[in-house]
Write an enzyme that holds these catalytic residues in place. Sequence first.
Site, PDB file in Angstrom:
ATOM      1  N   LYS A   1       0.786  -0.869  -0.006  1.00  0.00           N
ATOM      2  CA  LYS A   1       0.127  -0.296   0.276  1.00  0.00           C
ATOM      3  C   LYS A   1       0.909   1.594   0.110  1.00  0.00           C
ATOM      4  O   LYS A   1       0.294   2.358  -0.289  1.00  0.00           O
ATOM      5  CB  LYS A   1      -0.994  -0.227   1.326  1.00  0.00           C
ATOM      6  CG  LYS A   1      -2.216  -1.359   1.017  1.00  0.00           C
ATOM      7  CD  LYS A   1      -2.902  -1.068   1.804  1.00  0.00           C
ATOM      8  CE  LYS A   1      -4.133  -1.953   1.686  1.00  0.00           C
ATOM      9  NZ  LYS A   1      -3.895  -3.265   2.462  1.00  0.00           N
TER      10      LYS A   1
HETATM   11  C1  LIG Z   1      -4.482  -4.853   1.255  1.00  0.00           C
HETATM   12  C2  LIG Z   1      -3.882  -5.427   1.271  1.00  0.00           C
HETATM   13  C3  LIG Z   1      -3.656  -6.762  -0.083  1.00  0.00           C
HETATM   14  C4  LIG Z   1      -5.482  -6.591  -0.478  1.00  0.00           C
HETATM   15  O1  LIG Z   1      -4.620  -6.023  -1.998  1.00  0.00           O
HETATM   16  P1  LIG Z   1      -6.205  -5.568  -2.449  1.00  0.00           P
HETATM   17  O2  LIG Z   1      -6.001  -4.500  -3.758  1.00  0.00           O
HETATM   18  O3  LIG Z   1      -7.495  -5.287  -1.410  1.00  0.00           O
HETATM   19  O4  LIG Z   1      -7.324  -6.300  -3.277  1.00  0.00           O
HETATM   20  C5  LIG Z   1      -3.067  -8.070   0.510  1.00  0.00           C
HETATM   21  N1  LIG Z   1      -1.823  -8.292   0.841  1.00  0.00           N
HETATM   22  C6  LIG Z   1      -1.251  -6.943   1.933  1.00  0.00           C
HETATM   23  C7  LIG Z   1      -0.153  -7.217   2.451  1.00  0.00           C
HETATM   24  C8  LIG Z   1      -2.252  -5.967   2.182  1.00  0.00           C
HETATM   25  O5  LIG Z   1      -1.967  -5.016   2.876  1.00  0.00           O
END
Ligand SMILES: *Cc1c(COP(=O)(O)O)cnc(C)c1O
Length: 480
Positions: A124
């Site tokens: 993120k």
């Molecule tokens: C947010 C997250 C995901 C999922 O990503 P999306 O964009 O919601 O599909 C997968 N793995 C981790 C470690 C995350 O923080």
Amino acid sequence: MRYQSTRGNSPEQSFLEILLGGLAPDGGLYLPVQYPKVTPAQLDSWRGLSYADLAFEVLSLYCPDIPEGDLRALVRKTYTAAVYSNGRPEDKASDITPLHWLGEESGTRIGLLSLSNGPTLAFKDMAMQLLGNLFEYALQRAGQHLNILGATSGDTGSAAEYAMRGKAGVRVFMLSPKGKMSAFQSAQMYSLQDPNIFNLAVDGVFDDCQDIVKAVSNDLAYKAKHQIGTVNSINWGRVLAQVVYYFQGYLLATQSSSEKVSFTVPSGNFGNVCAGHIARMMGLPIERLVVATNENDVLDEFFRTGIYRARKSAETLHTSSPSMDISKASNFERFVFDLLAQDGKRTAALFKQVEETGGFDLSKDPAYATMRQFGFTSGRSTHTDRLKTIRDIDGKYGVMIDTHTADGVKVAREYLQKDIPMLVLETALPIKFEETIQEALGRPADCPPAFKDIKTLPQRVESIPADVGVVKQFITQHVS
Ligand SMILES: *Cc1c(COP(=O)(O)O)cnc(C)c1O
């Protein structure tokens, strides 16, 4: 470049007009009116660019309302080796998202695209760090302030706080369920001492936090008076920033644009893999986009059957890959809009049906039959698979992976094709989910040097009851 709503009933907007907002007025999500195309020659000309300059090339196709010089400065400030320095010692930090080949399986190379070397050790950061700089820029231009209110169960909140800390014109009020996050995750958030970051530990569970955010956002008068905004996963700027690393992964894995690669994406709200879909629509030679879910398999079910069935809260399981524990996938509407040949009326009808009856069935719809043309396929993974995969990758290749990435690797292995490299997106580093690493390997997770003492740092957090009034009062007191 203008942006339209997936529900076809909102005025078109520019990039800066939608950057700070959330949903379109008709309840839909924004998408460009058409995807810019990248030719093979253009793609090859991007080989050897720094990540920041590659980001400039991709983003400039989408935001003509930001002058080129400003955009170039923003991406160069965001994507530096110093900010993305928490990866494995053998990987090149200057690649920002280094490609780490594991080895050869079923006649093809399999590798990890490391997206989690930023400040909070999860993917993120890739989008949120850019959003921090974009928000500051846009607010300064407009002479505005923004108070971001959010709820987190872990990764999103810390990524938002590390992106917005110290930014002019921005404050963050982040609700988290008291005592429910891992020690590492709470330490990451609560140790921030920046005066524009407020951590509120709510006496309740994540759903209580989310309900409070919804209640405040639904109070339109309060929201307007106090410039309340969000940074959730449907924000277009976040999706767009993620498109860049699909290009980077492709360029690192290939020698010429006549080659193809496949990606496997550990998925929850469909934000990450939606960016892959957009890269593919732009002409990036992606063979397959493999959606990997955990036991919360709403998306796997759709891609296998054509039936979308949002889960109830009680049906949503708490798993050892918690950032993928979702009941419905908030960005999925963007793909459905494209699947239905950008028919806003039909998309609106289907998602109204989701609100009213919990889902829809496209299994007999001609559109569903075209799904393979979009490259999509899917699979699911369970706690047992996760443990087994973490052990296997550690034993076979000497590489420690986190639980979400393990879901990806497990599913990727079901879709390997000879001579088409498979890149699994590494969405977090193992230390973030150290309890499960210990369970899988019987030893502690590797910890990047910068995080060795994080749990002993002083913490700055306010404990509050699960009460909308108290949250409003806290915000009012701290924004003037
Ligand atoms: C947010 C997250 C995901 C999922 O990503 P999306 O964009 O919601 O599909 C997968 N793995 C981790 C470690 C995350 O923080």
